[in-house]
Design an enzyme around this catalytic site. Structure first.
Site, PDB file in Angstrom:
ATOM      1  CE  LYS A  12      65.896  21.443  59.140  1.00  0.00           C
ATOM      2  NZ  LYS A  12      65.387  20.344  58.294  1.00  0.00           N
ATOM      3  NE  ARG A  30      69.920  23.579  54.286  1.00  0.00           N
ATOM      4  CZ  ARG A  30      68.688  23.748  54.764  1.00  0.00           C
ATOM      5  NH1 ARG A  30      68.431  24.638  55.674  1.00  0.00           N
ATOM      6  NH2 ARG A  30      67.723  23.003  54.309  1.00  0.00           N
ATOM      7  NE  ARG A  70      57.083  21.189  54.201  1.00  0.00           N
ATOM      8  CZ  ARG A  70      58.400  21.268  54.354  1.00  0.00           C
ATOM      9  NH1 ARG A  70      58.924  21.419  55.555  1.00  0.00           N
ATOM     10  NH2 ARG A  70      59.182  21.188  53.312  1.00  0.00           N
ATOM     11  NE  ARG A  78      59.381  24.395  51.964  1.00  0.00           N
ATOM     12  CZ  ARG A  78      60.337  24.106  52.846  1.00  0.00           C
ATOM     13  NH1 ARG A  78      60.116  24.274  54.146  1.00  0.00           N
ATOM     14  NH2 ARG A  78      61.500  23.655  52.437  1.00  0.00           N
ATOM     15  NE  ARG A 108      64.046  20.475  50.396  1.00  0.00           N
ATOM     16  CZ  ARG A 108      62.803  20.346  50.884  1.00  0.00           C
ATOM     17  NH1 ARG A 108      61.795  20.026  50.082  1.00  0.00           N
ATOM     18  NH2 ARG A 108      62.570  20.535  52.154  1.00  0.00           N
TER      19      ARG A 108
HETATM   20  P1  AP5 Z   1      58.804  20.348  59.074  1.00  0.00           P
HETATM   21  O1  AP5 Z   1      58.776  20.716  60.507  1.00  0.00           O
HETATM   22  O2  AP5 Z   1      58.313  21.328  58.072  1.00  0.00           O
HETATM   23  O3  AP5 Z   1      60.264  19.793  58.686  1.00  0.00           O
HETATM   24  P2  AP5 Z   1      61.641  20.565  58.495  1.00  0.00           P
HETATM   25  O4  AP5 Z   1      62.698  19.750  59.147  1.00  0.00           O
HETATM   26  O5  AP5 Z   1      61.508  21.991  58.914  1.00  0.00           O
HETATM   27  O6  AP5 Z   1      61.784  20.416  56.935  1.00  0.00           O
HETATM   28  P3  AP5 Z   1      62.161  21.485  55.821  1.00  0.00           P
HETATM   29  O7  AP5 Z   1      61.736  20.894  54.508  1.00  0.00           O
HETATM   30  O8  AP5 Z   1      61.645  22.839  56.169  1.00  0.00           O
HETATM   31  O9  AP5 Z   1      63.696  21.461  55.925  1.00  0.00           O
HETATM   32  P4  AP5 Z   1      64.683  21.924  54.879  1.00  0.00           P
HETATM   33  O10 AP5 Z   1      65.902  21.909  55.709  1.00  0.00           O
HETATM   34  O11 AP5 Z   1      64.721  21.108  53.657  1.00  0.00           O
HETATM   35  O12 AP5 Z   1      64.078  23.333  54.381  1.00  0.00           O
HETATM   36  P5  AP5 Z   1      64.413  24.832  54.696  1.00  0.00           P
HETATM   37  O13 AP5 Z   1      63.167  25.610  54.703  1.00  0.00           O
HETATM   38  O14 AP5 Z   1      65.323  24.928  55.872  1.00  0.00           O
HETATM   39  O15 AP5 Z   1      57.968  18.984  58.946  1.00  0.00           O
HETATM   40  C1  AP5 Z   1      57.735  18.381  57.666  1.00  0.00           C
HETATM   41  C2  AP5 Z   1      56.325  17.745  57.649  1.00  0.00           C
HETATM   42  O16 AP5 Z   1      56.298  16.658  58.574  1.00  0.00           O
HETATM   43  C3  AP5 Z   1      55.191  18.696  58.070  1.00  0.00           C
HETATM   44  O17 AP5 Z   1      54.072  18.476  57.263  1.00  0.00           O
HETATM   45  C4  AP5 Z   1      54.901  18.296  59.526  1.00  0.00           C
HETATM   46  O18 AP5 Z   1      53.550  18.525  59.858  1.00  0.00           O
HETATM   47  C5  AP5 Z   1      55.233  16.818  59.515  1.00  0.00           C
HETATM   48  N1  AP5 Z   1      55.749  16.335  60.804  1.00  0.00           N
HETATM   49  C6  AP5 Z   1      56.604  16.984  61.639  1.00  0.00           C
HETATM   50  N2  AP5 Z   1      56.865  16.237  62.727  1.00  0.00           N
HETATM   51  C7  AP5 Z   1      56.152  15.068  62.558  1.00  0.00           C
HETATM   52  C8  AP5 Z   1      55.997  13.884  63.341  1.00  0.00           C
HETATM   53  N3  AP5 Z   1      56.614  13.737  64.527  1.00  0.00           N
HETATM   54  N4  AP5 Z   1      55.215  12.901  62.846  1.00  0.00           N
HETATM   55  C9  AP5 Z   1      54.575  13.046  61.653  1.00  0.00           C
HETATM   56  N5  AP5 Z   1      54.666  14.152  60.884  1.00  0.00           N
HETATM   57  C10 AP5 Z   1      55.458  15.147  61.323  1.00  0.00           C
HETATM   58  O19 AP5 Z   1      65.261  25.241  53.422  1.00  0.00           O
HETATM   59  C11 AP5 Z   1      64.655  25.357  52.157  1.00  0.00           C
HETATM   60  C12 AP5 Z   1      65.675  25.834  51.147  1.00  0.00           C
HETATM   61  O20 AP5 Z   1      66.158  27.136  51.513  1.00  0.00           O
HETATM   62  C13 AP5 Z   1      66.943  24.978  51.008  1.00  0.00           C
HETATM   63  O21 AP5 Z   1      66.743  23.891  50.138  1.00  0.00           O
HETATM   64  C14 AP5 Z   1      67.923  26.012  50.469  1.00  0.00           C
HETATM   65  O22 AP5 Z   1      67.719  26.244  49.095  1.00  0.00           O
HETATM   66  C15 AP5 Z   1      67.540  27.263  51.230  1.00  0.00           C
HETATM   67  N6  AP5 Z   1      68.280  27.412  52.489  1.00  0.00           N
HETATM   68  C16 AP5 Z   1      67.778  27.397  53.754  1.00  0.00           C
HETATM   69  N7  AP5 Z   1      68.752  27.520  54.658  1.00  0.00           N
HETATM   70  C17 AP5 Z   1      69.916  27.584  53.976  1.00  0.00           C
HETATM   71  C18 AP5 Z   1      71.278  27.681  54.353  1.00  0.00           C
HETATM   72  N8  AP5 Z   1      71.651  27.720  55.625  1.00  0.00           N
HETATM   73  N9  AP5 Z   1      72.214  27.719  53.362  1.00  0.00           N
HETATM   74  C19 AP5 Z   1      71.854  27.694  52.074  1.00  0.00           C
HETATM   75  N10 AP5 Z   1      70.584  27.581  51.645  1.00  0.00           N
HETATM   76  C20 AP5 Z   1      69.617  27.515  52.587  1.00  0.00           C
HETATM   77 MG    MG Z   2      61.544  23.843  57.922  1.00  0.00          MG
END
Ligand code: AP5
Ligand code: MG
Length: 216
Positions: free
Chosen positions: A13, A88, A127, A160, A171
């Site tokens: 994402k 979410r 990552r 992270r 997660r």
């Molecule tokens: P990346 O692009 O970083 O993936 P992502 O989908 O953004 O994954 P996240 O871990 O950020 O998602 P998340 O939803 O768990 O975390 P968030 O920060 O939102 O890619 C991942 C890796 O893959 C990278 O190394 C990249 O280079 C690689 N990659 C990408 N595309 C690729 C491809 N095509 N091929 C190979 N490799 C590839 O949330 C974190 C925390 O915040 C949550 O757990 C929660 O505690 C809190 N939080 C956030 N939003 C909310 C909400 N709405 N409500 C409540 N709590 C929330």
């Molecule tokens: Mg992300």
């Protein structure tokens, strides 16, 4: 365009959000990034969010919803936005509808990035994120030229805290229980578009832009 990106942790994402937001000239609003910035600045919001994020749990809805409501009021989001990581769960989806109703707007499209759990684990374990510009790298799949240093800005890369294997598994479970049901909800609303998010980053970007073209 008013767009939500949905997909499991590690689906890409954040990676795709940077390209999609630039292509359609809309701000990228990532709740995870906003929480992480608050944690590193030690704000009250950051102190609250930290314990949930470290455990891989969702930050409570009242905190998250209030934060998103404030962010969507800012000038740059009036004509469109990309939401990464919000909503979410069902209550957050309903809050988003309410906020948009207040402005007389509605969501145009929800883009689902489809990848399986094994790929998610491979992606998150390697990552690395830039401290300075936030660019997302991967040690094997998308490595910077010099390990630990961002190609774009020379910033230092970090791993992270919530990318530890046991937290990643939790997660994934939280996503399956609380977030995945939103896919049926948005499909029923007729605004869901899904793409295969495996394969090279550039190929996924091409698929995403093609899928979003009718809405942009
Ligand atoms: P990346 O692009 O970083 O993936 P992502 O989908 O953004 O994954 P996240 O871990 O950020 O998602 P998340 O939803 O768990 O975390 P968030 O920060 O939102 O890619 C991942 C890796 O893959 C990278 O190394 C990249 O280079 C690689 N990659 C990408 N595309 C690729 C491809 N095509 N091929 C190979 N490799 C590839 O949330 C974190 C925390 O915040 C949550 O757990 C929660 O505690 C809190 N939080 C956030 N939003 C909310 C909400 N709405 N409500 C409540 N709590 C929330
Ligand atoms: Mg992300």
């Amino acid at each position: 365009m008013r767009l939500v990106l949905v997909g499991p942790p590690g689906a890409g994402k954040g990676t795709q959000a940077q390209f999609i937001a630039a292509q359609f000239a809309i701000p990228k609003i990532s709740t995870g990034d906003i929480f992480r910035a608050n944690v590193s600045q030690g704000t009250e919001l950051g102190v609250t969010a930290k314990k949930y994020m470290e455990a891989g749990d969702l930050v409570p809805d009242e905190v998250t919803n209030a934060m998103v409501r404030e962010r969507l009021k800012e000038d740059d989001a009036v004509d469109g936005f990309l939401l990464d990581g919000f909503p979410r769960n069902q209550p957050q989806a309903e809050t988003l509808n309410e906020i948009l109703d207040e402005f007389g707007h509605q969501l145009d499209v929800v883009l689902e990035l489809v990848v399986d759990d094994e790929e998610v684990i491979r992606r998150l374990s390697g990552r690395r994120t830039c401290h300075t510009c936030g660019h997302i790298w991967h040690v094997d799949f998308d490595p910077p030229n010099h390990p630990g240093i961002c190609d774009h800005c020379g910033g230092e890369l970090f791993q992270r805290d919530d990318d530890r294997p046991e937290t990643v598994r939790h997660r994934i479970d939280v996503y399956a229980e609380q977030t995945a049901p939103l896919i049926a909800y948005y499909a029923e609303a007729g605004i869901l578009v899904g793409i295969d998010a495996t394969g090279p980053v550039d190929d996924v970007t091409e698929r995403a832009i093609a899928a979003l073209h009718p809405y942009g």
